[in-house]
Design an enzyme around this catalytic site. Structure first.
Site, PDB file in Angstrom:
ATOM      1  NE  ARG A 191       0.512   1.747   4.348  1.00 39.37           N
ATOM      2  CZ  ARG A 191       2.139   2.308   4.211  1.00 39.37           C
ATOM      3  NH1 ARG A 191       2.941   1.859   3.360  1.00 39.37           N
ATOM      4  NH2 ARG A 191       2.748   2.461   5.555  1.00 39.37           N
ATOM      5  N   GLY A 208      11.039  -2.877   3.488  1.00 37.23           N
ATOM      6  CA  GLY A 208      12.239  -1.897   4.073  1.00 37.23           C
ATOM      7  C   GLY A 208      11.726  -0.763   3.137  1.00 37.23           C
ATOM      8  CB  SER A 225       2.700  -2.605   3.341  1.00 35.68           C
ATOM      9  OG  SER A 225       2.256  -0.917   4.053  1.00 35.68           O
ATOM     10  CB  SER A 226       7.488  -5.140   2.379  1.00 34.29           C
ATOM     11  OG  SER A 226       7.790  -5.631   3.265  1.00 34.29           O
ATOM     12  CG  ASP A 285       0.781  -0.434   7.207  1.00 33.78           C
ATOM     13  OD1 ASP A 285       0.581   0.787   7.219  1.00 33.78           O
ATOM     14  OD2 ASP A 285       1.823  -0.949   7.588  1.00 33.78           O
ATOM     15  N   GLY A 332       8.611   1.179   3.139  1.00 37.44           N
ATOM     16  CA  GLY A 332       6.796   2.113   3.851  1.00 37.44           C
ATOM     17  C   GLY A 332       5.878   1.786   2.781  1.00 37.44           C
ATOM     18  CE1 TYR A 362       4.516   3.414  13.345  1.00 39.02           C
ATOM     19  CE2 TYR A 362       4.414   2.506  15.196  1.00 39.02           C
ATOM     20  CZ  TYR A 362       2.942   3.759  14.452  1.00 39.02           C
ATOM     21  OH  TYR A 362       2.166   2.611  13.906  1.00 39.02           O
ATOM     22  CG  ASP A 385      -2.463   3.562  11.599  1.00 40.28           C
ATOM     23  OD1 ASP A 385      -1.779   4.502  12.820  1.00 40.28           O
ATOM     24  OD2 ASP A 385      -1.823   2.619  11.506  1.00 40.28           O
TER      25      ASP A 385
HETATM   26  C1  GLA Z   1       3.505   2.408   9.575  1.00 39.39           C
HETATM   27  C2  GLA Z   1       2.259   1.398  10.592  1.00 39.39           C
HETATM   28  C3  GLA Z   1       1.884   2.274  10.596  1.00 39.39           C
HETATM   29  C4  GLA Z   1       1.135   4.061  10.395  1.00 39.39           C
HETATM   30  C5  GLA Z   1       2.077   4.238   9.596  1.00 39.39           C
HETATM   31  C6  GLA Z   1       1.699   6.083  10.131  1.00 39.39           C
HETATM   32  O1  GLA Z   1       3.467   2.245   8.467  1.00 39.39           O
HETATM   33  O2  GLA Z   1       2.889   0.328  10.369  1.00 39.39           O
HETATM   34  O3  GLA Z   1       0.348   1.157  10.986  1.00 39.39           O
HETATM   35  O4  GLA Z   1       0.803   3.618  11.345  1.00 39.39           O
HETATM   36  O5  GLA Z   1       3.201   3.452  10.045  1.00 39.39           O
HETATM   37  O6  GLA Z   1       0.985   6.003   9.102  1.00 39.39           O
END
Ligand code: GLA
Length: 338
Positions: free
Chosen positions: A13, A103, A107-108, A149, A105, A198, A22
């Site tokens: 995504r 890696g 969402s692999s 994600d 961002g 995070y 989120d």
């Molecule tokens: C990562 C997390 C998500 C979200 C984003 C930031 O992708 O997995 O849940 O918090 O960071 O928006």
């Protein structure tokens, strides 16, 4: 049933706007993309054994796996997280292949979790699947990530972005205009410290919520009542970002792409200055992309601390840059024979 030939796929995504909202019960506009992870194989036995075209070592996880984080090789931890959360009655032997860069961002890991859970025979509703995969992710990585994600990988729809309300976990589809180009560009910077930083940010937001109450639908001035200057900045980002998401969704629906792009730029500034998850490399990349004619907006996407930038442009404006992605359908599974 054992002996069935299974094929499960789940997309990565990109988040167009609404980051670090989120886990604050906020709003975001992500979309599933046409880069995906595919798991094929056969159900049966007492272990989950997957080879990956992108990894030298296979994943081999017993159904009774106890501690996903202790599993090796590291990519197998996501499988182990799914197995530990799902406890499927049968194992699986097969292969995984993926076009989602690891890696970055994009969402692999969510794409892997969702495709594995479907391959293992997950039964239940999409929200339950997203929650299961979110817990798997948290157990595998030790990072207290939100649900965006997994939800996007499951509920994506071709030609549409999703407006997700994380307070109610409701999802609205919003048609993307055809004359829009969405490009993801990797900064070349790995997402260093993404896990611990995070978790720090999430804790800040939770402290702000403990003082102020839910950050949804509040005037931005409410953030200023917090005494801690760090929490004030964090709350200002979340409150402002939620408002930008609503404006962005409206702009997109009306086809006002300039306005949508400008909101992405504001979002990046807020992530940089108030949420402090950008890096000089990401800032420079955003500035470089924005300088090109026809580029309407650009911002870091996902957790930050490196990784990718997403840009919105008129057709042709981003030629030669990164991955040109298209909104795609969410995860699917097919089962044959048995
Ligand atoms: C990562 C997390 C998500 C979200 C984003 C930031 O992708 O997995 O849940 O918090 O960071 O928006």
């Amino acid at each position: 049933m054992s002996g069935q030939r299974v094929r499960a796929r789940a997309p990565g995504r990109v988040n167009l706007i609404g980051d670090h909202t989120d886990y604050a019960g906020g709003l975001a506009v992500p979309m599933a993309i046409d880069l995906e992870t595919v798991v094929t194989g056969t159900r049966g036995g007492g272990r989950v054994h997957l080879r990956s075209a992108n990894e030298p070592l296979p994943a081999d996880v017993p159904l009774e796996v106890a501690d996903p984080v202790a599993v090796d090789p590291p990519w197998a931890r996501y499988l182990a997280g799914v197995v530990a959360e799902m406890r499927p009655p049968l194992g699986f032997t097969g292969e995984v292949s993926s076009t989602v860069p690891v890696g970055s961002g994009l969402s692999s890991s969510a794409a892997l979790e969702v495709s594995v859970a479907l391959a293992l025979g997950y039964e239940g509703d999409p929200l339950g699947l997203a929650r299961l995969c979110q817990r798997a992710e948290q157990r595998a990585s030790g990072v207290p990530s939100g649900i965006m994600d997994q939800l996007t990988s499951i509920l994506g729809r071709a030609g549409h972005a999703l407006v997700i309300d994380f307070a109610t976990l409701t999802v609205t589809e919003i048609g993307l205009p055809p004359d829009i180009e969405i490009v993801v560009v990797h900064s070349g910077q790995p997402r260093a410290l993404a896990g611990s930083a995070y978790a720090d940010r999430r804790r800040d937001v939770e402290r702000a919520i403990a003082e102020l109450g839910p950050l949804r639908d509040r005037p931005a001035s409410d953030a200023d009542t917090l005494t801690d200057p760090v929490l004030r900045r964090r709350a200002r980002h979340v409150i402002g970002e939620n408002a930008r998401v609503l404006d962005f969704a409206g702009a997109l629906a009306r086809g006002e792409l300039r306005e949508a792009g400008a909101l992405m730029v504001e979002s990046h500034r807020s992530l940089r200055d108030d949420f402090e998850v950008s890096t000089p490399v990401l800032d420079e990349l955003v500035a470089r992309l924005l300088a090109a004619p026809g580029v309407l907006g650009a911002r870091l996407t996902g957790a930050g601390f490196g990784g990718c930038v997403v840009a919105l442009g008129e057709p042709g404006a981003l030629a030669g840059e990164g991955w040109h992605v298209h909104a795609s359908d969410g995860a699917t599974v097919t089962v044959e024979g048995g």
